[in-house]
Every structure is written in structure tokens, then in C-alpha cells.
Design an enzyme around this catalytic site. Structure first.
Site, short mmCIF file in Angstrom:
data_model
loop_
_atom_site.label_atom_id
_atom_site.label_comp_id
_atom_site.label_asym_id
_atom_site.label_seq_id
_atom_site.Cartn_x
_atom_site.Cartn_y
_atom_site.Cartn_z
N ALA A 264 0.78 -1.23 0.00
CA ALA A 264 0.00 0.00 0.00
C ALA A 264 0.82 1.29 0.00
O ALA A 264 0.30 2.33 -0.41
CB ALA A 264 -0.95 0.02 1.20
N GLY A 267 0.37 5.21 -0.14
CA GLY A 267 -1.02 5.34 0.27
C GLY A 267 -1.94 6.09 -0.66
O GLY A 267 -3.14 6.20 -0.38
N LYS A 269 -3.07 5.27 -3.73
CA LYS A 269 -4.08 4.35 -4.27
C LYS A 269 -4.97 3.83 -3.14
O LYS A 269 -6.17 3.59 -3.35
CB LYS A 269 -3.40 3.21 -5.01
CG LYS A 269 -2.58 3.65 -6.22
CD LYS A 269 -1.94 2.46 -6.90
CE LYS A 269 -0.98 2.91 -8.00
NZ LYS A 269 0.23 3.56 -7.46
N ASP A 314 5.26 -8.81 5.31
CA ASP A 314 5.61 -9.17 3.94
C ASP A 314 4.31 -9.54 3.24
O ASP A 314 3.56 -10.39 3.73
CB ASP A 314 6.58 -10.35 3.97
CG ASP A 314 7.10 -10.72 2.59
OD1 ASP A 314 6.27 -10.83 1.65
OD2 ASP A 314 8.32 -10.90 2.43
N ASP A 332 0.21 -3.43 -6.07
CA ASP A 332 1.03 -2.35 -6.64
C ASP A 332 2.47 -2.71 -6.30
O ASP A 332 3.03 -2.24 -5.32
CB ASP A 332 0.61 -1.01 -6.03
CG ASP A 332 1.34 0.17 -6.62
OD1 ASP A 332 2.01 -0.01 -7.66
OD2 ASP A 332 1.27 1.26 -6.05
N CYS A 385 4.64 0.63 -11.85
CA CYS A 385 5.00 1.93 -12.41
C CYS A 385 6.25 1.73 -13.26
O CYS A 385 7.28 2.35 -13.05
CB CYS A 385 5.24 2.96 -11.32
SG CYS A 385 5.38 4.62 -11.98
#
Length: 456
Positions: A264, A267, A269, A314, A332, A385
Site C-alpha cells: 500500500a 497510500g 491508491k 511481507d 502495486d 509503475c
């Protein structure tokens, strides 16, 4: 003795920290500007000098090597940073030549003494005698291959040039390579998000072309808008918004669904997912292995009145012990970040081809364990990304081989196109997958890759 202007001193100090201590310019520069008490104009100059020099560092090194008749490794690193800063001003700004030369020479003197200042003076005066076009011709002529020529002219390592070409070729757009490389060297415009159901667009703003919740201000300070909105308006790349929304819009949401943001941090998204979960009657869990980044996640979702548990494990461990639990999972994944070189320009000089295999192994494990944590019918969005095919299509293909008929791919292209107000013109990938690939030069976003997999 010349006095160095505060904006140039700040830029130089940040460059030194980035190149000597692996600092991150986007984190260090704002603090340095505040500490130096720079005016708005000087802060803008320091920002342009810092990011402009980092983005074009490869090109400037080629210019310096020719002007100095010396290889870059043979130049003292601190003096080299002073030269880079000077060459940037001479080649890419309207700064007066005498100011660019004199103050860069003074910076070289401050770190290397009289000998360094004499060397810097000779190099920069040599550069200043000819125009930027002449220097680019010399740089181009020094290349040993076409890929090296592109790398030098557009300031990208050759391996990234080749990775970008392959990624573009996968959708029949190889001829756009130079446009993509050029886009990486342009400062990105500030894009913002109004969290769905919680905030409206400010009056002096206009929608971005793709995300229904994205906007850009007509002027003014984004920070004042953010503070006034209590965390419900935020700076967020449009590609990041679309990545989160692709998950929430992949299928109609049933009330009571459980969602998970597996990786996450920091943060952005997560906040979008939390707002969407609140609107649709779903719940959201978040996980981030780094305690510092987990703290950023908690800050990001503070403006959303939804109880989101943020764990610090993890992601592979968390997912593996959560079999058949979630209806939607966002992965992500940690990646090379090659899609965000506009805003993190130093990353291009830090990443190597050797980083890719380790990352793809981690990405594959995260995605595979995320699939195991889905309920039948549940969907996982795999996001990077980075447009590198090994990190995108390669990882998805490996997980599809592992899971076989237990998963099917949904069309991320169709989902993103449907939620966009303008057609993003997302083309079919050569491998036949329905992955959505965004591009800086086409969409003015980070080069975000979005894949959707559904567990049968």
C-alpha cells in the site's frame, strides 16, 4: 571571491546528496528550500536547477567529457556536480552565461580549491563558446551506436532505451521512442484527485482527460487546497488514480465485499480505494512492509471515514495465510520505477538491468499469493509503475502458467477506456493480453501498467 546565490547553493547541495549519499531529490529538496528560507522565485529556480540537472545528467556528462577532454570517472565527483549544474544553465536555461559560469566555478572552488576552480572555469568557458545545437551534434557524433546516440541525447542509460523500445513495439508504437524519452525530461504537471463521494473539484480547476476524479488547478498553491479539504483532496498522478479505479470498476461491487491493498505505501491508491469502498459498502484492509511507508498510508487515508486496518507484513506472508478471503486485491508491486522518471529522475542512474530479475521474482510471488487470497470470482489488479515487459507481461504470463484455468484475464484496457471521459487509445499488446499501458508522452501520466486477473 564570488558569492553563490542561495538557489544555486541549495541545488548543488541536493545534487551532492543525491549522487554521494543516494538521497532522493523529491524528499530532500523541499526540506532544503525551507531550511534556506528561499523566496518563491528562488525556490522555483532551485527546483528547476535540481531536477533539470538530474534529468539531463547523461547528456551533460557527454558535453563535459568532450569539453574537458577527460573521461567522467577521472573528474572529482563534487567538482563534476558543479560542472553539471553549470552546463545545465548554459545549455537549457536563460540564465546569463557569466552567472552560470562564475557561480559554478565558485562552487567548484568551495569543494576542490583553486585547482578545481581553474579546471571548472576552463571547461565551462569552452562550453559557453558554442550554442546547444553544436554541442548536441558533437555528442551525437561521439556515439558508437544508434541506441547510445539516443541515450546520450535524451539522457537515458542504453538498457532503458532498449527496454522502452521493446515495450512500445509490443503495441506497435516503436516509432514513438524519441517522444517517450523526451517526455521523461519534461517536468510533470501537478495533477490532483478529489476522493470520490468525499470531495468536489475546486471552482478554479478543470478535469483531467481520463480519471473522473482527477483535476488540475487553474493557479494558486495546491497545498492550500489540500489543507482546506482535510485530506480528501490530494496530489496524485492520473495514472495512479486509474490503476486503483480499474480494480473497483472491473466488475460491479456487491455490498459487503472485502478488499485488500497488498503493497500500500505510500497510500495514494489506498485512499482512492478507501473512498470507493465507503461509497459501495465494502471493507478495506491495507498492508505495507515498511513501517515508515505504513505511516504514510495511515496519513493518506485519515480523511476517509472508513476503518482501514494497516498491517506491516511481507505481502507474500499475509496473502498466503488469507486463502479465499478477499473479493478484490490491489498488487502495486515494487518495481524498477522506470515509468516515473519524470518525477524521480535520479532513478535512471541508480537502476541496472541486474535489478530486474530479483524484482520480477518478487512480483511473481506477490501476484501469485494474491490470487490465492481471492475468493472464487474475485479480481486482482496487478500494477507496476514500469513499462518493462519483464515486469509487466512477463510476470502476468508466469502467474497464468502457474494457475492455469483457475484464473482468467479481464480486459484492463476496456475498463480504463470505459471510465475515462476521453479515449486513451490503449492498443492491443502483441502477446494478445488485455493489459492497459499508460505513457508519459501519450497520456501525460506515469508509465503505469495495469492487468486484471479473475479467479474462477
Amino acid at each position: 571571491m564570488n558569492k553563490v546565490a542561495p538557489a544555486r547553493q541549495v541545488a548543488f547541495d541536493v545534487l551532492r546528496a543525491v549522487n554521494e549519499s543516494d538521497a532522493y531529490a523529491n524528499l530532500l529538496l523541499p526540506k532544503s528550500i525551507e531550511r534556506a528560507g528561499l523566496s518563491t522565485a528562488d525556490a522555483a529556480l532551485a527546483t528547476e536547477l535540481t531536477y533539470g540537472t538530474l534529468r539531463r545528467q547523461g547528456t551533460y556528462d557527454a558535453v563535459i567529457a568532450i569539453a574537458a577532454d577527460r573521461s567522467i570517472p577521472d573528474i572529482d565527483p563534487a567538482v563534476l556536480d558543479a560542472l553539471r549544474l553549470g552546463v545545465h544553465q548554459l545549455q537549457s536555461t536563460r540564465v546569463a552565461s557569466h552567472a552560470a559560469v562564475n557561480e559554478s566555478v565558485e562552487l567548484a572552488r568551495s569543494v576542490g580549491g583553486r585547482g578545481a576552480s581553474g579546471f571548472a572555469n576552463a571547461v565551462l568557458r569552452r562550453v559557453s563558446r558554442d550554442n546547444p545545437g553544436d554541442w548536441m551534434t558533437r555528442v551525437s557524433d561521439s556515439a558508437r551506436s544508434d541506441d547510445e546516440r539516443l541515450g546520450l541525447l535524451f539522457s537515458h542509460p542504453v538498457w532503458i532505451v532498449r527496454a522502452f523500445r521493446r515495450a512500445l513495439a509490443a503495441e506497435g508504437r516503436a516509432e514513438e521512442l524519441e517522444a517517450l524519452l523526451a517526455a521523461d525530461n519534461s517536468a510533470p504537471r501537478v495533477t490532483m484527485a478529489a476522493l470520490p463521494g468525499l470531495a468536489s473539484l475546486p471552482e478554479d480547476s478543470r478535469h483531467t482527460p481520463f480519471s473522473p476524479f482527477g483535476f488540475r488547478l487553474g493557479g494558486g498553491d495546491p497545498e492550500s487546497v489540500i489543507r482546506a479539504a482535510d485530506g480528501r483532496v490530494r496530489v496524485q498522478d492520473e495514472g495512479s488514480q486509474l490503476a486503483a479505479l480499474a480494480l473497483t470498476r472491473a466488475l460491479p461491487v456487491r455490498e459487503g465485499e472485502r478488499w485488500l491493498d497488498l503493497c500500500a505505501g505510500p497510500g495514494g491508491k489506498t485512499a482512492m480505494l478507501a473512498a470507493e469502498a465507503l461509497k459501495h459498502g465494502a471493507t478495506l484492509d491495507a498492508n505495507e512492509i515498511s513501517p515508515a511507508r505504513a505511516g504514510l498510508v495511515r496519513q493518506a487515508i485519515a480523511g476517509v471515514p472508513l476503518g482501514v486496518t494497516v498491517s506491516e507484513e511481507d505481502g507474500r506472508t499475509l496473502a498466503s495465510k488469507s486463502s479465499d478471503t478477499y473479493d478484490r486485491i490491489l498488487v502495486d508491486a515494487p518495481c524498477t520505477g522506470l515509468g516515473a522518471l519524470r518525477r524521480r529522475p535520479e532513478a535512471r542512474w541508480r537502476k541496472t538491468p541486474g535489478d530486474v530479475p530479483e524484482l520480477t521474482a518478487l512480483q511473481t510471488e506477490l501476484l501469485s499469493t494474491a490470487v490465492s487470497a481471492l475468493r472464487p470470482g474475485g479480481v486482482v489488479a496487478y500494477i507496476t509503475c514500469s513499462p518493462h515487459l519483464a515486469e509487466t507481461a512477463g510476470v502476468v504470463a508466469e502467474v497464468q502458467r502457474e494457475w492455469g484455468d483457475a484464473i482468467v484475464e479481464l480486459s484492463a484496457r476496456d475498463v480504463v477506456t470505459k471510465l475515462s471521459s476521453s479515449d486513451p487509445e490503449l492498443l492491443t499488446q502483441s502477446d494478445g493480453t488485455a493489459r492497459a499501458q499508460l505513457w508519459p508522452h501519450r497520456h501525460n501520466t506515469d508509465a503505469m501498467s495495469i492487468s486484471l486477473l479473475q479467479r474462477v
